[in-house]
Every structure is written in structure tokens, then in C-alpha cells.
Design an enzyme around this catalytic site. Structure first.
Site, mmCIF file in Angstrom:
data_model
loop_
_atom_site.group_PDB
_atom_site.id
_atom_site.type_symbol
_atom_site.label_atom_id
_atom_site.label_comp_id
_atom_site.label_asym_id
_atom_site.label_seq_id
_atom_site.Cartn_x
_atom_site.Cartn_y
_atom_site.Cartn_z
ATOM 1 N N CYS A 23 0.285 8.043 7.406
ATOM 2 C CA CYS A 23 -0.240 6.717 7.734
ATOM 3 C C CYS A 23 -0.302 6.566 9.252
ATOM 4 C CB CYS A 23 0.671 5.639 7.135
ATOM 5 S SG CYS A 23 -0.003 3.962 7.205
ATOM 6 N N CYS A 49 9.744 0.473 -2.859
ATOM 7 C CA CYS A 49 8.726 0.047 -1.897
ATOM 8 C C CYS A 49 9.142 0.405 -0.470
ATOM 9 C CB CYS A 49 8.533 -1.461 -2.027
ATOM 10 S SG CYS A 49 7.302 -2.138 -0.906
ATOM 11 N N CYS A 67 8.902 0.645 7.170
ATOM 12 C CA CYS A 67 8.350 1.508 6.129
ATOM 13 C C CYS A 67 8.602 2.976 6.451
ATOM 14 C CB CYS A 67 6.847 1.249 5.985
ATOM 15 S SG CYS A 67 6.037 2.275 4.735
ATOM 16 N N CYS A 89 4.323 0.753 10.588
ATOM 17 C CA CYS A 89 5.122 -0.429 10.249
ATOM 18 C C CYS A 89 6.594 -0.036 10.317
ATOM 19 C CB CYS A 89 4.761 -0.934 8.859
ATOM 20 S SG CYS A 89 3.036 -1.494 8.730
ATOM 21 N N CYS A 126 1.996 3.602 -8.923
ATOM 22 C CA CYS A 126 1.761 3.370 -7.492
ATOM 23 C C CYS A 126 1.152 4.630 -6.907
ATOM 24 C CB CYS A 126 3.086 3.028 -6.815
ATOM 25 S SG CYS A 126 2.959 2.731 -5.045
ATOM 26 N N GLU A 139 3.217 11.369 -2.501
ATOM 27 C CA GLU A 139 4.141 10.912 -3.521
ATOM 28 C C GLU A 139 3.496 9.806 -4.340
ATOM 29 O OE1 GLU A 139 8.542 12.054 -1.933
ATOM 30 O OE2 GLU A 139 7.814 10.074 -1.359
#
Length: 407
Positions: free
Chosen positions: A146, A386, A153, A150, A139, A126
């Protein structure tokens, strides 16, 4: 990060060149890669430098889709290029436009091996465009998924599939500029939200804050920064290219020395015990080591400050005492602090701090002499804010594993 996750990260190299269709695409390649592509079709060595410059200009300045549009390239060379290569882009699977003008694209990269090709699978990432009055920020993602986990996230809930190549990173900007009418001769979408005018480009800033940890894909990110900032092509200032890391300390100095990009640190806590929970990478590279790497960052100065990102989590990291500790920790580092209201996603274990709490936190930081803007949430209605990015690739990967087990 578990040992298994770290092993997965180390075993997920990106291919040097992607788009393995019958005619590989030249879009997104570095200058050396373009030179190799020309040598592969028997271009004389004496012509390589000139031909690379020509291709570079047409691909990155004009954004052309066909070799026939390259008017200063001979007809014979255009035909030869078209026989062996293409100028195709990754496929946009979905485009969502927020009420605030933010745009999110789900981009599918072509398969990188025969297994993916046989099952019509391609990595999906994305990419988000954020328009403002005087700039447009893109972005971009550096990995599919990943490894860092975290806990605040959404991307962290998706397992790592692989790194993106330099070509795939650069191609995200090509796709965005095309969609936004940001190449010569193209017409921008008529929604009144994209910044245009004399000297204003639709995409003026790049942030590596999409999917993935950029410094676990260092070489490809570094080379992508070189392509993005080349003055004869896409021509973005390195001061307007920001690479955000959760704290891969050994690669921070290299980023400044070899890429020269602006640095952002995904901090989010002022104590190791809390940061160990929010950003598990902290167990390997604690706050003290991370901040020392920031102090030593090549080129850091009051003119080139490091951005510290701090997500505001209700009752977790948002007290006045933590604001004061943040100021103490950053003493001596040219810095600004971006306070990020937590952007919820389905199943998220946190809530956003109240606006009153965020303002009190910001006032403490500001009164200590640091810029402390509160980042306005953008694109929340399309899960483009974010920490909200997550593609469908994990589902595709699971289907591929199941199919392999059934064979």
C-alpha cells in the site's frame, strides 16, 4: 502520501491477465477476456458467445479444475482448451485458523514477468474469511502492499509492490470457496464454525478491506465486482460487496456509478490535523471534500447507507467531544459507524481504547440516531484482524533488488 509514493502508485499498473505459465489460467477472467482467449485459439465468432457462457458456468458456478468436467462442451473443444489453457488457482502458501474460526490465507500469485519468473518470485497477498452465524465474509486484497502509510495499519508499513489484476482479485474468492467446500460437490471443513444450511453460502459477503487502497486500482476492482456479482456465476449481490477507501475523492462517484458496490470510508478522525497524521491521504483530500463526495454518492439512501470505519485509539481519537463532532460531521448522510477496537501488531505505536471508553463513544453516536456497532475483533491470534494484514512480499522484493545489484 509523499510524491514518491504517489508516483509509485501511478507506475504500478496491474497486468490485464496473469498466470503466465506455459498454459495460462482462465480462472478469474472477465467475459470479454474469456472471449479473447477463445478467439486466440481460432474459435469461430459464431460460437464465442455460447462458449463463453459454457466456460463461465463451469468455472464460476461449479468451480471445476479440469476441462474434462465440462460435460456440455464437445470433446474436441475440451482438448483444444486443455492444450492452450489451464484452470489453475494461485498457490496457498499458508493457512492459519483462529480459535474463533477466522481463516487467513497467504496466497502467492504466479509471476507476471520474466524477471519474477526467473527468480521464482510471485506477489503475495493475505485474504481473510470471517464466519458468522448467518453469513460468511471474505476480506480480499486489491494491491500488494500500500502507498497510504496509515499509521495504525500494519499493511501501511509495507511498500507498494503492484496492483492486483481483476483476475487475481477474483481468484481470491475462488481459492476461498474451494478451501471452504463452497462449490457443488465439495465437502466443507468439519469444524462447526462455517455457516452452512439451506440458502446459506459459506461466502455470502465480500469486503475490499484487505491489503491496498481499492480506488487506486479502480478499473480492476470495478471489473472484479462485475465478475463477483454476475448472476450466472459467483452470483454475489452488489449489496453484499463493500469497497472501503481511505478517501480517494475523485474516484468515489465513479465507484457508485460504474460498480454499484456498497461504500465504506476509513475515517478514524474528526479533525483534519489529526487525520493528516493517521491517514496521510487526508492532506490531499480533506474531511470536508470527502464527506461531500459521500453525500453525492450514487444510490446512497437509508436503505443503502455508507459505512464509516473508526478505529478506537487510546487517548488519540476516543473522547466524548470527538464522538459528538463525528455526529455533527455526518449530519444528513445516510450512515452507520463501525467502531473498531484497535488491533495491535508488532511495533504498533498505539494502544486500544478501554472498553468503557468505547461504550461511552458508541452511546453518544447511537443516541444521535446512528447505528454504531462495535466490531468484535476477529482472528487477532493469527494477525488476521482489521489493520493487521501484511505479506512477506516486501522481503521477497528486497531479495530481488539485492540479487539484481549483485549481477
Amino acid at each position: 502520501m509523499t510524491l514518491a509514493d504517489e508516483a509509485a502508485q501511478q507506475s504500478a499498473p496491474a497486468p490485464i491477465a496473469v498466470f503466465p505459465a506455459s498454459r495460462p489460467s482462465l480462472v478469474g477472467l472477465t467475459r470479454p477476456a474469456l472471449a479473447e482467449a477463445l478467439r486466440a485459439i481460432d474459435t469461430p465468432d459464431r460460437e464465442i458467445r455460447m462458449r463463453v457462457a459454457q466456460l463461465w458456468h463451469w468455472i464460476y458456478f461449479h468451480g471445476v479444475r479440469e476441462f474434462d468436467a465440462m460435460l456440455n462442451v464437445s470433446k474436441v473443444m475440451r482438448q483444444k482448451l486443455a492444450e492452450h489453457y489451464s484452470l489453475t488457482r494461485p498457490e496457498v502458501m499458508e493457512e492459519q485458523v483462529s480459535t474463533d474460526g477466522t481463516r487467513k490465507w497467504l496466497i502467492r500469485m504466479p509471476p507476471v514477468d520474466r524477471l519474477e519468473a526467473s527468480r521464482s518470485l510471485g506477489a503475495e497477498v493475505e485474504c481473510v474469511y470471517i464466519p458468522e452465524a448467518d453469513r460468511g465474509t471474505l476480506c480480499v486484497s486489491s494491491q500488494v502492499g500500500c502507498t497510504l502509510n496509515c499509521t495504525f495499519c500494519h499493511t501501511g508499513t509495507q511498500r507498494l509492490v503492484r496492483n492486483l489484476s481483476t483476475q487475481e482479485i477474483v481468484a481470491q474468492l475462488i481459492v476461498a470457496r474451494e478451501r471452504l467446500g463452497d462449490f457443488p460437490g465439495l465437502t466443507p471443513p468439519d469444524n462447526g464454525l462455517i455457516p452452512f444450511g439451506e440458502g446459506v453460502r459459506a461466502v455470502s459477503n465480500i469486503v475490499f478491506m484487505g491489503m491496498g487502497e481499492p480506488l487506486y486500482n479502480f478499473e480492476n476492482v470495478r471489473d472484479a465486482v462485475d465478475v463477483l456479482s454476475d448472476g450466472e456465476g459467483l452470483s454475489l449481490s452488489k449489496r453484499r460487496i463493500t469497497v472501503s477507501t481511505s478517501g480517494v475523492v475523485p474516484e468515489i462517484e465513479r465507484l457508485g456509478a460504474e460498480a454499484g458496490a456498497a461504500l465504506a470510508i476509513s475515517l478514524h478522525a474528526v479533525r483534519d490535523d489529526l487525520r493528516d497524521r493517521l491517514v496521510p491521504l487526508n492532506k490531499k483530500y480533506p474531511i470536508k471534500d470527502l464527506l461531500q463526495a459521500c453525500r453525492d454518492y450514487p444510490g446512497v439512501s437509508n436503505a443503502r447507507r455508507i459505512t464509516f470505519e473508526y478505529v478506537m485509539l487510546k487517548g488519540v481519537n476516543d473522547s466524548p467531544a470527538e464522538a459528538r463532532e463525528l455526529v455533527r460531521l455526518l449530519k444528513g448522510i445516510p450512515a452507520k459507524i463501525n467502531l473498531i477496537p484497535f488491533n495491535p501488531w508488532p511495533g504498533a505505536p498505539y494502544e486500544c481504547s478501554s472498553w468503557e471508553t468505547i461504550e461511552k463513544f458508541s452511546d453518544i453516536v447511537f443516541n444521535a440516531g446512528y447505528a454504531s456497532p462495535v466490531r468484535t475483533p476477529r482472528g487477532r491470534d493469527i494477525l488476521a484482524a482489521c489493520g493487521q494484514l501484511k505479506s512477506e512480499t516486501e522481503k521477497l522484493r528486497a531479495r530481488a533488488r539485492l540479487a539484481a545489484e549483485l549481477e
